[in-house]
Structure formats: structure tokens, C-alpha cells
Design an enzyme around this catalytic site. Structure first.
Site, PDB file in Angstrom:
ATOM      1  CG  MET A 132       6.500  -0.304  -1.473  1.00  0.00           C
ATOM      2  SD  MET A 132       8.007  -1.208  -1.846  1.00  0.00           S
ATOM      3  CE  MET A 132       7.445  -2.522  -2.882  1.00  0.00           C
ATOM      4  CE  LYS A 133      -0.824   1.609  -3.619  1.00  0.00           C
ATOM      5  NZ  LYS A 133      -1.996   2.402  -3.211  1.00  0.00           N
ATOM      6  CG  ASN A 173      -2.013  -1.064   1.070  1.00  0.00           C
ATOM      7  OD1 ASN A 173      -2.324  -1.525  -0.016  1.00  0.00           O
ATOM      8  ND2 ASN A 173      -2.562  -1.484   2.194  1.00  0.00           N
ATOM      9  CB  CYS A 174       4.403   1.847   0.532  1.00  0.00           C
ATOM     10  SG  CYS A 174       5.694   3.071   0.327  1.00  0.00           S
ATOM     11  CG  ASP A 175       1.067   6.738  -1.985  1.00  0.00           C
ATOM     12  OD1 ASP A 175       0.233   5.855  -2.281  1.00  0.00           O
ATOM     13  OD2 ASP A 175       0.759   7.808  -1.414  1.00  0.00           O
TER      14      ASP A 175
END
Length: 116
Positions: A13-14, A9-11
Site C-alpha cells: 500500500m505504501k 501499514n501494508c508495505d
């Protein structure tokens, strides 16, 4: 195949996952919030990039620590903290095919790593 370590869910990471996909780079993903992180792998990362690089001092988990914990952080305490609460590790941790470790996401750094 490169491997990304982090939480889904980490931005950041995305962004990293999207960048890799957009550039046709196959990657595996290890959710260390769900799957944990073994001590030997963490130690390997610490040996290569240093505990200070891995410890995310900007995130919510860091802010949840007491001031005394933050003031007295050292390598041993950081290792214990990262093993107990992997989401305090800066994200993503990218491991390239040749074993290079890149912590955090920078489009410029990824272009350089993958010569894009």
C-alpha cells in the site's frame, strides 16, 4: 480522483500511495480494516476481477486459517471471509476514474493505467 482500498501499514500500500503521489495522481484512501467493506462493493469487485484475484493467499491472515478452511475455500466462503476479515483481501485495490479495478501493485501496470 482514483481511490485506493487497503490498510495503511501494508508495505505494498505504501509503495502504491508513494507511486501515485510521485506521479501527481490525486487519490483517496479507504482503510477497510477500520471502515470495513460493504458486501455490494465486494461483490462488484468479485464480479469484475474474480474472488481468486482478490483473496490474498500469501499473507498472514491466510496462514492463520486452518488447513481445512484453506482446502475448502470457494466463492461463498471467500466472500464471507473477506467481509469478516478485510485484511485478507489482496492490496491495494485501486479504482480508477473510469471504474477499472486493479488489484495489487505493479509499477509497470500503474504506468500503463496512467500512461506515464
Amino acid at each position: 480522483m482514483v481511490k485506493l482500498y487497503g490498510i495503511p501499514n501494508c508495505d505494498t500500500m505504501k509503495k502504491a500511495r508513494k507511486w501515485l503521489a510521485d506521479h501527481g495522481i490525486e487519490s483517496g484512501f479507504h482503510d477497510y480494516k477500520k471502515l470495513g467493506l460493504d458486501e455490494s462493493r465486494l461483490q462488484e469487485w468479485m464480479d469484475q476481477v474474480g474472488w481468486e484475484t482478490l483473496l490474498n493467499r500469501r499473507g498472514m491472515m491466510w496462514r492463520k486459517l486452518s488447513q481445512a478452511q484453506r482446502d475448502n475455500i470457494n466463492e461463498a466462503r471467500a466472500r464471507k471471509l473477506m467481509l469478516e476479515t478485510p485484511s485478507i483481501i489482496k492490496r491495494p485495490v485501486l479504482i480508477t476514474d473510469d471504474g477499472h479495478i486493479e488489484v495489487g501493485f505493479s509499477e509497470d501496470k500503474y504506468k500503463e493505467l496512467f500512461q506515464q
